[in-house]
Scaffold this motif. Structure first.
Motif, PDB file in Angstrom:
ATOM      1  N   GLU A 133       0.826  -1.201   0.000  1.00 12.51           N
ATOM      2  CA  GLU A 133       0.000   0.000   0.000  1.00 12.51           C
ATOM      3  C   GLU A 133       0.861   1.253   0.000  1.00 12.51           C
ATOM      4  OE1 GLU A 133      -2.366   0.096   3.567  1.00 12.51           O
ATOM      5  OE2 GLU A 133      -0.634   0.334   4.874  1.00 12.51           O
ATOM      6  N   ALA A 174      -1.150   8.636   2.832  1.00 12.81           N
ATOM      7  CA  ALA A 174      -2.259   7.767   3.184  1.00 12.81           C
ATOM      8  C   ALA A 174      -2.924   8.333   4.440  1.00 12.81           C
ATOM      9  CB  ALA A 174      -1.753   6.356   3.457  1.00 12.81           C
ATOM     10  N   ASP A 175      -4.231   8.164   4.528  1.00 16.02           N
ATOM     11  CA  ASP A 175      -4.955   8.692   5.684  1.00 16.02           C
ATOM     12  C   ASP A 175      -4.399   8.133   6.998  1.00 16.02           C
ATOM     13  OD1 ASP A 175      -8.244   8.783   4.077  1.00 16.02           O
ATOM     14  OD2 ASP A 175      -6.588  10.222   4.093  1.00 16.02           O
ATOM     15  N   SER A 176      -3.949   6.897   6.972  1.00 14.36           N
ATOM     16  CA  SER A 176      -3.503   6.223   8.187  1.00 14.36           C
ATOM     17  C   SER A 176      -2.213   6.813   8.771  1.00 14.36           C
ATOM     18  CB  SER A 176      -3.305   4.737   7.922  1.00 14.36           C
ATOM     19  OG  SER A 176      -2.341   4.547   6.900  1.00 14.36           O
ATOM     20  N   VAL A 177      -1.479   7.599   7.976  1.00 12.39           N
ATOM     21  CA  VAL A 177      -0.206   8.143   8.461  1.00 12.39           C
ATOM     22  C   VAL A 177      -0.196   9.665   8.518  1.00 12.39           C
ATOM     23  CG1 VAL A 177       0.995   6.132   7.525  1.00 12.39           C
ATOM     24  CG2 VAL A 177       0.982   8.271   6.222  1.00 12.39           C
ATOM     25  N   LYS A 178      -1.255  10.301   8.060  1.00  7.27           N
ATOM     26  CA  LYS A 178      -1.305  11.767   8.076  1.00  7.27           C
ATOM     27  C   LYS A 178      -1.136  12.293   9.492  1.00  7.27           C
ATOM     28  CE  LYS A 178      -4.139  12.649   3.972  1.00  7.27           C
ATOM     29  NZ  LYS A 178      -5.464  13.062   3.460  1.00  7.27           N
ATOM     30  N   ARG A 198       1.462  12.005  11.268  1.00  2.92           N
ATOM     31  CA  ARG A 198       2.504  11.253  11.985  1.00  2.92           C
ATOM     32  C   ARG A 198       3.774  11.088  11.151  1.00  2.92           C
ATOM     33  NH1 ARG A 198       1.725   6.065  13.234  1.00  2.92           N
ATOM     34  NH2 ARG A 198       0.328   5.646  11.474  1.00  2.92           N
ATOM     35  N   LYS A 258       2.895   3.083  15.553  1.00  6.31           N
ATOM     36  CA  LYS A 258       1.921   2.153  16.116  1.00  6.31           C
ATOM     37  C   LYS A 258       2.267   0.736  15.664  1.00  6.31           C
ATOM     38  CE  LYS A 258      -1.705   5.638  15.495  1.00  6.31           C
ATOM     39  NZ  LYS A 258      -3.018   5.918  14.855  1.00  6.31           N
ATOM     40  N   GLU A 284       0.513  -1.291  14.155  1.00  4.79           N
ATOM     41  CA  GLU A 284      -0.016  -1.509  12.800  1.00  4.79           C
ATOM     42  C   GLU A 284       0.833  -0.877  11.709  1.00  4.79           C
ATOM     43  OE1 GLU A 284      -1.666  -0.301  15.478  1.00  4.79           O
ATOM     44  OE2 GLU A 284      -3.099   1.265  14.896  1.00  4.79           O
ATOM     45  N   ASP A 285       1.865  -0.134  12.087  1.00  3.02           N
ATOM     46  CA  ASP A 285       2.815   0.381  11.101  1.00  3.02           C
ATOM     47  C   ASP A 285       3.890  -0.648  10.757  1.00  3.02           C
ATOM     48  OD1 ASP A 285       2.640   3.518  12.825  1.00  3.02           O
ATOM     49  OD2 ASP A 285       1.700   3.019  10.902  1.00  3.02           O
TER      50      ASP A 285
END
Length: 123
Positions: free
Chosen positions: A46, A60-64, A66, A86, A88-89
């Motif tokens: 991804e 990606a929204d999941s890392v914005k 950070r 996290k 999940e990273d």
């Protein structure tokens, strides 16, 4: 052809930080977009973040908020500063470059990938 070499991965505790580096070398006319992608076990690769040669970024929204992508065009290098990590990273992080070269077939648009660097976020 462009060769990409990533470095900076490793084991970090949740909430910690890491900085990934990807250096491009080889024979090419120009590097356009560069980016970071990741692949967690059992999941598809991804997009994490991309940056144009002019410095425009996409995340990606999941890392914005950070992660921060940056590049040094003079050094043909792209960086990924990862904060507030996290679990999940956790993934193998791959560097990508969209570049141009001229050969016997004329001007060519090509894509290069690094070998990947493992980031593990765990206590």
């Amino acid at each position: 052809q462009v060769q990409l070499v990533e470095s900076g991965g490793g084991l970090v505790q949740p909430g910690g930080s890491l900085r990934l580096t990807c250096a491009a070398s080889g024979s090419f006319l120009r590097i356009h977009d560069m980016g970071w992608y990741r692949q967690a076990p059992g999941k598809q690769r991804e997009l994490v973040a991309t940056i144009t040669s002019g410095g425009s970024t996409n995340y990606a929204d999941s890392v914005k908020g950070r992660f921060t992508i940056s590049r040094d065009n003079a050094k043909n290098t792209v960086y990924l500063q990862m904060n507030s990590l996290k679990p999940e990273d956790t993934a193998v992080y791959y560097c990508n470059a969209d570049y141009r070269l001229i050969d016997s077939r004329g001007l060519r648009a090509l894509d290069a990938w690094g070998q990947g660097t493992l980031v593990t976020v765990s206590s």
